[in-house]
Design a protein around this motif. Sequence first.
Motif, PDB file in Angstrom:
ATOM      1  N   TYR A  11      29.541  61.233  50.287  1.00 20.15           N
ATOM      2  CA  TYR A  11      28.220  60.889  50.815  1.00 20.15           C
ATOM      3  C   TYR A  11      28.341  60.669  52.320  1.00 20.15           C
ATOM      4  CZ  TYR A  11      26.912  59.795  45.968  1.00 20.15           C
ATOM      5  OH  TYR A  11      26.663  59.845  44.614  1.00 20.15           O
ATOM      6  N   ALA A  12      27.548  61.408  53.085  1.00 22.17           N
ATOM      7  CA  ALA A  12      27.496  61.223  54.548  1.00 22.17           C
ATOM      8  C   ALA A  12      28.891  61.183  55.162  1.00 22.17           C
ATOM      9  CB  ALA A  12      26.732  59.946  54.886  1.00 22.17           C
ATOM     10  N   GLY A  13      29.746  62.095  54.682  1.00 16.65           N
ATOM     11  CA  GLY A  13      31.085  62.194  55.232  1.00 16.65           C
ATOM     12  C   GLY A  13      32.086  61.203  54.685  1.00 16.65           C
ATOM     13  N   GLN A  14      31.642  60.289  53.802  1.00 18.30           N
ATOM     14  CA  GLN A  14      32.546  59.305  53.212  1.00 18.30           C
ATOM     15  C   GLN A  14      32.663  59.545  51.720  1.00 18.30           C
ATOM     16  OE1 GLN A  14      32.768  55.407  54.455  1.00 18.30           O
ATOM     17  NE2 GLN A  14      32.481  55.956  56.583  1.00 18.30           N
ATOM     18  N   ARG A  15      33.859  59.484  51.204  1.00 16.32           N
ATOM     19  CA  ARG A  15      34.077  59.766  49.789  1.00 16.32           C
ATOM     20  C   ARG A  15      33.677  58.579  48.920  1.00 16.32           C
ATOM     21  NH1 ARG A  15      39.037  63.916  48.525  1.00 16.32           N
ATOM     22  NH2 ARG A  15      37.962  65.675  49.477  1.00 16.32           N
ATOM     23  N   GLY A  16      32.714  58.832  48.034  1.00 17.23           N
ATOM     24  CA  GLY A  16      32.319  57.804  47.080  1.00 17.23           C
ATOM     25  C   GLY A  16      33.233  57.802  45.875  1.00 17.23           C
ATOM     26  N   THR A  50      23.679  64.380  35.831  1.00 14.27           N
ATOM     27  CA  THR A  50      22.528  64.132  36.704  1.00 14.27           C
ATOM     28  C   THR A  50      22.913  64.168  38.176  1.00 14.27           C
ATOM     29  OG1 THR A  50      22.814  61.716  36.678  1.00 14.27           O
ATOM     30  CG2 THR A  50      21.476  62.692  34.926  1.00 14.27           C
ATOM     31  N   LEU A  51      24.212  64.280  38.464  1.00 14.37           N
ATOM     32  CA  LEU A  51      24.705  64.382  39.834  1.00 14.37           C
ATOM     33  C   LEU A  51      25.860  65.377  39.829  1.00 14.37           C
ATOM     34  CD1 LEU A  51      24.639  63.211  42.780  1.00 14.37           C
ATOM     35  CD2 LEU A  51      26.411  61.604  42.016  1.00 14.37           C
ATOM     36  N   GLU A  52      25.780  66.365  40.706  1.00 15.23           N
ATOM     37  CA  GLU A  52      26.811  67.416  40.722  1.00 15.23           C
ATOM     38  C   GLU A  52      27.979  66.996  41.613  1.00 15.23           C
ATOM     39  OE1 GLU A  52      27.181  72.255  41.198  1.00 15.23           O
ATOM     40  OE2 GLU A  52      25.266  71.241  41.523  1.00 15.23           O
ATOM     41  N   PRO A  53      29.204  67.120  41.117  1.00 17.74           N
ATOM     42  CA  PRO A  53      30.354  66.776  41.948  1.00 17.74           C
ATOM     43  C   PRO A  53      30.593  67.813  43.037  1.00 17.74           C
ATOM     44  CG  PRO A  53      31.094  67.707  39.870  1.00 17.74           C
ATOM     45  CD  PRO A  53      29.601  67.574  39.776  1.00 17.74           C
ATOM     46  N   ASP A  54      31.247  67.394  44.117  1.00 18.78           N
ATOM     47  CA  ASP A  54      31.691  68.349  45.133  1.00 18.78           C
ATOM     48  C   ASP A  54      32.887  69.141  44.625  1.00 18.78           C
ATOM     49  OD1 ASP A  54      29.763  67.345  46.879  1.00 18.78           O
ATOM     50  OD2 ASP A  54      31.138  65.831  47.676  1.00 18.78           O
ATOM     51  N   GLU A  55      33.726  68.460  43.862  1.00 20.28           N
ATOM     52  CA  GLU A  55      34.896  69.100  43.262  1.00 20.28           C
ATOM     53  C   GLU A  55      35.124  68.481  41.892  1.00 20.28           C
ATOM     54  OE1 GLU A  55      38.362  68.689  45.748  1.00 20.28           O
ATOM     55  OE2 GLU A  55      37.204  69.009  47.577  1.00 20.28           O
ATOM     56  N   GLY A  56      35.850  69.208  41.041  1.00 19.93           N
ATOM     57  CA  GLY A  56      36.241  68.671  39.745  1.00 19.93           C
ATOM     58  C   GLY A  56      35.315  69.103  38.617  1.00 19.93           C
ATOM     59  N   THR A  57      35.735  68.769  37.410  1.00 22.29           N
ATOM     60  CA  THR A  57      34.994  69.166  36.211  1.00 22.29           C
ATOM     61  C   THR A  57      34.894  68.015  35.225  1.00 22.29           C
ATOM     62  OG1 THR A  57      37.008  69.958  35.102  1.00 22.29           O
ATOM     63  CG2 THR A  57      35.758  71.569  36.392  1.00 22.29           C
ATOM     64  N   VAL A  58      33.890  68.111  34.357  1.00 25.51           N
ATOM     65  CA  VAL A  58      33.728  67.192  33.234  1.00 25.51           C
ATOM     66  C   VAL A  58      33.523  68.046  31.987  1.00 25.51           C
ATOM     67  CG1 VAL A  58      32.394  65.327  32.188  1.00 25.51           C
ATOM     68  CG2 VAL A  58      32.611  65.462  34.684  1.00 25.51           C
ATOM     69  N   GLN A  59      34.288  67.747  30.943  1.00 24.71           N
ATOM     70  CA  GLN A  59      34.098  68.417  29.663  1.00 24.71           C
ATOM     71  C   GLN A  59      33.767  67.380  28.600  1.00 24.71           C
ATOM     72  OE1 GLN A  59      37.328  71.000  28.573  1.00 24.71           O
ATOM     73  NE2 GLN A  59      36.628  72.618  29.941  1.00 24.71           N
ATOM     74  N   VAL A  60      32.757  67.681  27.799  1.00 20.28           N
ATOM     75  CA  VAL A  60      32.324  66.810  26.709  1.00 20.28           C
ATOM     76  C   VAL A  60      32.513  67.571  25.403  1.00 20.28           C
ATOM     77  CG1 VAL A  60      30.415  65.499  25.720  1.00 20.28           C
ATOM     78  CG2 VAL A  60      30.641  65.686  28.201  1.00 20.28           C
ATOM     79  N   LEU A  61      33.512  67.166  24.641  1.00 19.37           N
ATOM     80  CA  LEU A  61      33.825  67.836  23.379  1.00 19.37           C
ATOM     81  C   LEU A  61      33.918  69.349  23.568  1.00 19.37           C
ATOM     82  CD1 LEU A  61      31.569  65.745  20.959  1.00 19.37           C
ATOM     83  CD2 LEU A  61      33.993  65.427  21.487  1.00 19.37           C
ATOM     84  N   GLY A  62      34.606  69.736  24.639  1.00 17.29           N
ATOM     85  CA  GLY A  62      34.851  71.148  24.898  1.00 17.29           C
ATOM     86  C   GLY A  62      33.786  71.854  25.701  1.00 17.29           C
ATOM     87  N   GLN A  63      32.658  71.201  25.966  1.00 19.77           N
ATOM     88  CA  GLN A  63      31.571  71.818  26.728  1.00 19.77           C
ATOM     89  C   GLN A  63      31.604  71.325  28.177  1.00 19.77           C
ATOM     90  OE1 GLN A  63      29.589  74.176  25.635  1.00 19.77           O
ATOM     91  NE2 GLN A  63      30.141  74.090  23.468  1.00 19.77           N
ATOM     92  N   ASP A  64      31.637  72.264  29.112  1.00 21.21           N
ATOM     93  CA  ASP A  64      31.611  71.898  30.522  1.00 21.21           C
ATOM     94  C   ASP A  64      30.211  71.435  30.919  1.00 21.21           C
ATOM     95  OD1 ASP A  64      33.183  72.304  33.287  1.00 21.21           O
ATOM     96  OD2 ASP A  64      31.086  72.874  33.553  1.00 21.21           O
ATOM     97  N   VAL A  65      30.150  70.291  31.575  1.00 23.45           N
ATOM     98  CA  VAL A  65      28.856  69.690  31.884  1.00 23.45           C
ATOM     99  C   VAL A  65      28.035  70.549  32.842  1.00 23.45           C
ATOM    100  CG1 VAL A  65      27.760  67.736  33.071  1.00 23.45           C
ATOM    101  CG2 VAL A  65      29.512  67.324  31.354  1.00 23.45           C
TER     102      VAL A  65
END
Length: 243
Positions: A11-16, A50-65
């Motif tokens: 966010y605004a150049g700072q990593r949340g 509800t918020l897209e990451p800049d990097e990385g992934t989330v999988q829920v029971l094999g389904q990519d968010v």
Amino acid sequence: MLKLDGLTKTYAGQRGVSSVSFEVARGEVVGFVGPNGAGKTTTLRMIAGTLEPDEGTVQVLGQDVWSNRQAAQAMMGYLPEHAPLYDDMTPRTYLDFLLSAREVTRKQRPDLISQAAIRTQVADVLDRRIEGLSKGYRRRVALAGALAHDPPVLVLDEPSDGLDPNQKRVTRVLIRELSPGRIILISTHQLDEVVNVCSRLILIADGQVRADQSPADFAAQDQNGQIDEVFYRLTKRPDEAAS
């Protein structure tokens, strides 16, 4: 399994959130803790899609968010910290609306609404307008909304916020009852809730995971077993006075 791999948000150049990774298996109740501004809510929002990451992934029971968002979200019940409620609705019409949005058939909805209302102890106010309900009832209606479609994955941001001690006790019992066969991730500021409900604790501070272990092992890092002391030592900022 719920799997986070390298989640990062700036966010605004700072990593949340910075490269957060962990996994939660069925049957686990994981307490996600940290000080204000640590990145808890940001992480939960990325898990929920509800918020897209800049990097990385989330999988829920094999389904990519993000590549299969609808399929992933269908398996999740998400309770935001400030869950939106519609004051002109009743809890019954609110829950019916949520189930309708999830394309649950009209025939199935009454039983699911009744089950969610009983679980969260809002059955006695199902037909009262939401605007007239107390903060505790409103929070439980929001929780009922997360549970209504009986999902295998629950992501709950401060589920006990605004509840009195008796209501908190009921909510903790409910979470324990729901845990077999489910994945449950709870963000909370209440360390006693983690001790009483969770099988595992993940601590985040400055957007990074600082601990991932059982509440008992976490507390054991203090010679007196004080979990809040361990929390303070791992999250205090350099400019804070030593205790």
